[in-house]
Design a protein around this motif. Sequence first.
Motif, short mmCIF file in Angstrom:
data_model
loop_
_atom_site.label_atom_id
_atom_site.label_comp_id
_atom_site.label_asym_id
_atom_site.label_seq_id
_atom_site.Cartn_x
_atom_site.Cartn_y
_atom_site.Cartn_z
N ASN A 8 0.82 -1.20 0.00
CA ASN A 8 0.00 0.00 0.00
C ASN A 8 0.86 1.26 0.00
N LEU A 9 1.96 1.23 0.77
CA LEU A 9 2.87 2.37 0.79
C LEU A 9 3.57 2.55 -0.56
N LEU A 10 3.84 1.42 -1.22
CA LEU A 10 4.55 1.47 -2.50
C LEU A 10 3.63 1.73 -3.69
N ARG A 11 2.34 1.80 -3.45
CA ARG A 11 1.37 1.84 -4.55
C ARG A 11 1.70 2.88 -5.62
N PRO A 12 2.10 4.11 -5.25
CA PRO A 12 2.39 5.09 -6.32
C PRO A 12 3.57 4.69 -7.22
N THR A 13 4.47 3.86 -6.70
CA THR A 13 5.66 3.48 -7.47
C THR A 13 5.56 2.08 -8.08
N ALA A 41 11.05 1.98 -22.04
CA ALA A 41 10.78 2.06 -20.61
C ALA A 41 10.27 3.46 -20.24
N PRO A 42 9.34 3.56 -19.29
CA PRO A 42 8.89 4.88 -18.83
C PRO A 42 10.07 5.68 -18.27
N PRO A 43 10.15 6.96 -18.57
CA PRO A 43 11.29 7.77 -18.10
C PRO A 43 11.51 7.71 -16.60
N LEU A 44 10.42 7.70 -15.81
CA LEU A 44 10.58 7.65 -14.35
C LEU A 44 11.17 6.32 -13.90
N ALA A 45 10.83 5.24 -14.60
CA ALA A 45 11.42 3.94 -14.26
C ALA A 45 12.91 3.93 -14.57
N GLU A 47 14.88 6.56 -14.57
CA GLU A 47 15.52 7.39 -13.54
C GLU A 47 15.64 6.63 -12.23
N MET A 48 14.61 5.86 -11.90
CA MET A 48 14.63 5.04 -10.69
C MET A 48 15.77 4.03 -10.75
N ALA A 49 15.91 3.36 -11.89
CA ALA A 49 16.96 2.36 -12.04
C ALA A 49 18.35 2.99 -11.93
#
Length: 334
Positions: A8-13, A41-45, A47-49
């Motif tokens: 639930n805490l991770l839901r936005p990501t 790949a989505p740009p935010l993904a 950046e996350m990686a």
Amino acid sequence: MSLANALNLLRPTLPYYLALAKYDLLHLDANTFEYLPHPAAPPLASEMAKTVFTMGASACIESYAMSRMLSEGPKVFAFDALTCEALENFDLSVSTADYLQPFPTEVIELPLDYTKKRVVPFDEGSHAPDFLIVRHEPKAGCVLVAMHMTSHQVMTRLLKLDVAWTLEEMWAKGARAWDAKDTLGMTPEETVLGNALSKLALNVCLMATAYGVRSLGPINPSHHERLKRYAKLARKRGREQQEKAEMELRTTPVRYAFAQEVTLYQHVAGSVEGDGTTGGWTVSPHWRRGHWRSQPCGPGRHERRRVAIPSILVNAHLFKGAAVDTMATYRVRS
């Protein structure tokens, strides 16, 4: 905090964790992690990686294991406190060449009466384990273990499956990695706890392989049914709604158990005999370690199968308090 609460805490990501696995942005081979960009790949993904990759091995292990677990759907095992303790006290007397898991990624939820006795200090206070993620990568020749703590920190271990060693030997060898320079410092108590949880996790996977697994269904059946109905309706509402609904359904935890009844620990009374001139005495409550035996079977008994020889809790009746309190504190010898 349970796995469901953590999700639930991770839901936005969650979409970006799924993208890490889908596009293999964090790539693991036999020698190293590497960041592999992917144009779709989505740009935010991406950046996350890249951010995770710069944070070092521990962050890579946690993100890699979490992303694969979510992409495959959480397969959750849960046990009572004494069973968890018994699994800590099982020797890993199995060849690394024979190591298998029924699923590439497994989650082990820890009961409250087990974790509340495993509180250890760290830089900002104290914390205890919540749940474990175990990821087997045969092509890379390793097992990844991520131990999520109540502080939201994660302890990790990468166990290389060298065919020249037993799992017990490789587990001991892997302990040297706790003090790696690319991770946060660990207290001695955290190191001892991490060792115990790693052994528990690997033994659960060995048990599940040896005795098979059966699905007990979603952790929250009514919620799962609502998600299924929503996913069916979402197919008529466009691709975005459909993908969101399918993601919610895929990441719903499903509970599993061993397919066979397995005795993981036994209770016995113990004492030490005298030598004829002195009396004997009763030993204090303690565990005798369980182990794995290669047992002959099949036609002519020419085949072999692994059998778990249970851990033994000696003189549990002498312990004043709940049985799970027989191993309440991790202490480090000076």
